[in-house]
Design a protein around this motif. Sequence first.
Motif, mmCIF file in Angstrom:
data_model
loop_
_atom_site.group_PDB
_atom_site.id
_atom_site.type_symbol
_atom_site.label_atom_id
_atom_site.label_comp_id
_atom_site.label_asym_id
_atom_site.label_seq_id
_atom_site.Cartn_x
_atom_site.Cartn_y
_atom_site.Cartn_z
ATOM 1 N N ALA A 5 0.827 -1.196 0.000
ATOM 2 C CA ALA A 5 0.000 0.000 0.000
ATOM 3 C C ALA A 5 0.865 1.252 0.000
ATOM 4 O O ALA A 5 2.001 1.260 0.515
ATOM 5 C CB ALA A 5 -0.915 0.008 1.221
ATOM 6 N N ALA A 6 0.326 2.311 -0.575
ATOM 7 C CA ALA A 6 1.009 3.599 -0.556
ATOM 8 C C ALA A 6 1.289 4.025 0.881
ATOM 9 O O ALA A 6 0.502 3.767 1.798
ATOM 10 C CB ALA A 6 0.156 4.643 -1.265
ATOM 11 N N SER A 7 2.430 4.683 1.067
ATOM 12 C CA SER A 7 2.785 5.217 2.381
ATOM 13 C C SER A 7 2.209 6.619 2.536
ATOM 14 O O SER A 7 1.487 7.116 1.669
ATOM 15 C CB SER A 7 4.304 5.252 2.522
ATOM 16 N N GLN A 8 2.542 7.272 3.622
ATOM 17 C CA GLN A 8 2.102 8.643 3.852
ATOM 18 C C GLN A 8 2.947 9.659 3.093
ATOM 19 O O GLN A 8 2.623 10.852 3.083
ATOM 20 C CB GLN A 8 2.147 8.957 5.348
ATOM 21 N N THR A 9 4.024 9.215 2.456
ATOM 22 C CA THR A 9 4.871 10.115 1.680
ATOM 23 C C THR A 9 4.085 10.668 0.485
ATOM 24 O O THR A 9 3.441 9.900 -0.236
ATOM 25 C CB THR A 9 6.120 9.368 1.166
ATOM 26 N N PRO A 10 4.098 11.973 0.260
ATOM 27 C CA PRO A 10 3.368 12.525 -0.894
ATOM 28 C C PRO A 10 3.808 11.867 -2.203
ATOM 29 O O PRO A 10 4.997 11.659 -2.439
ATOM 30 C CB PRO A 10 3.750 14.007 -0.864
ATOM 31 N N GLY A 11 2.836 11.544 -3.039
ATOM 32 C CA GLY A 11 3.143 10.927 -4.324
ATOM 33 C C GLY A 11 3.436 9.455 -4.267
ATOM 34 O O GLY A 11 3.879 8.869 -5.260
ATOM 35 N N SER A 31 -0.139 1.983 -9.079
ATOM 36 C CA SER A 31 -1.373 2.755 -9.249
ATOM 37 C C SER A 31 -1.456 3.924 -8.278
ATOM 38 O O SER A 31 -0.860 3.923 -7.196
ATOM 39 C CB SER A 31 -2.594 1.853 -9.094
ATOM 40 N N ASP A 32 -2.224 4.911 -8.709
ATOM 41 C CA ASP A 32 -2.476 6.116 -7.931
ATOM 42 C C ASP A 32 -3.718 5.890 -7.071
ATOM 43 O O ASP A 32 -4.815 5.713 -7.609
ATOM 44 C CB ASP A 32 -2.693 7.280 -8.898
ATOM 45 N N VAL A 162 11.211 6.061 -11.016
ATOM 46 C CA VAL A 162 11.061 6.548 -9.649
ATOM 47 C C VAL A 162 9.691 7.200 -9.531
ATOM 48 O O VAL A 162 9.393 8.182 -10.226
ATOM 49 C CB VAL A 162 12.172 7.554 -9.294
ATOM 50 N N ILE A 163 8.845 6.644 -8.662
ATOM 51 C CA ILE A 163 7.474 7.115 -8.503
ATOM 52 C C ILE A 163 7.243 7.322 -7.013
ATOM 53 O O ILE A 163 7.062 6.368 -6.248
ATOM 54 C CB ILE A 163 6.468 6.101 -9.085
ATOM 55 N N GLY A 164 7.284 8.567 -6.577
ATOM 56 C CA GLY A 164 7.156 8.858 -5.158
ATOM 57 C C GLY A 164 8.272 8.196 -4.372
ATOM 58 O O GLY A 164 9.458 8.377 -4.673
#
Length: 299
Positions: A5-11, A31-32, A162-164
């Motif tokens: 899952a995405a982290s709290q880091t922007p992007g 994915s976004d 590199v994505i976020g």
Amino acid sequence: MQFFAASQTPGSPDVAAFYEEVTGSWQYVVSDPKTKAAAIIDPVLDFDPAAGATWTASADEILAYVKEQGLKVVWVLDTHPHADHFSAAPYLAQKLGAPQAIGRKVLEVQNIWADLYADDSLKNRDDYWDRLFEPGDEFGIGSLTAKVILSTGHTLASVSYVIGDAVFAHDTFMVPDSGTSRADFPGGSSEELWDSLQAILAMPGDTRVFVGHDYRKGGRKEACMATVAEHKASNIHVKDGISKEEFIATRDARDATLPLPKQMLYALQINIRGGRLPEPDDKGRAVLRIPLNRFEPKH
């Protein structure tokens, strides 16, 4: 499938990782979380060398996930022309109506392998992709920004995305207990690989590094991700305290013992075409070429 899952880091993106067991390859759907836009990275077209047969089970698993999650795929990407599996990028790009892309230096790899295959029609064919990235290029995946960095060494055309807080580092790193990937293919360089690895290790410690392969060292479960901090602490080839000279000596000695990947001579003629199979003749017959006596056997 493994999900990160995405982290709290922007992007930061969501990442779904799909393991292809025959070649030990990792394929990714990035994915976004906000817009459900997605990119597919390094998809595999299944191939049986003994039968000369291809099929799409691995790619279809990705398609099923994309549909189930309601994702809109806006890019189908390869990090480099793979030596150990066929790319399924054109199949997925056609199915999803998405552009297909890779780094521009793939054209240099085409020229090397056009000679090896004795087929000059393979040279300078930029028409196999919708976009050829230059180092530093950026592109969007919904609200996410992806940046292209050159990561040569494994091949002269390798790029990372590199994505976020995620970097898709393909065949540079492996997970820490397995070190790094080989650098002895035509156009490869262990010295350039070191420089590519160091560029990634200079990223923030919580950067998630997603790798291209895993071979289940010691019988453990397949793994695809470790952070920059974890690589610096325990990667067996490049952890803190290992010098450039030590790395090159270790990598070169290891590579000297490795046979060619089982699919390599089949795969490169496919992947320098962007994953496209050879065109059939007017009777529907398609064939692959195999270079003879251009590589030394490893006994």
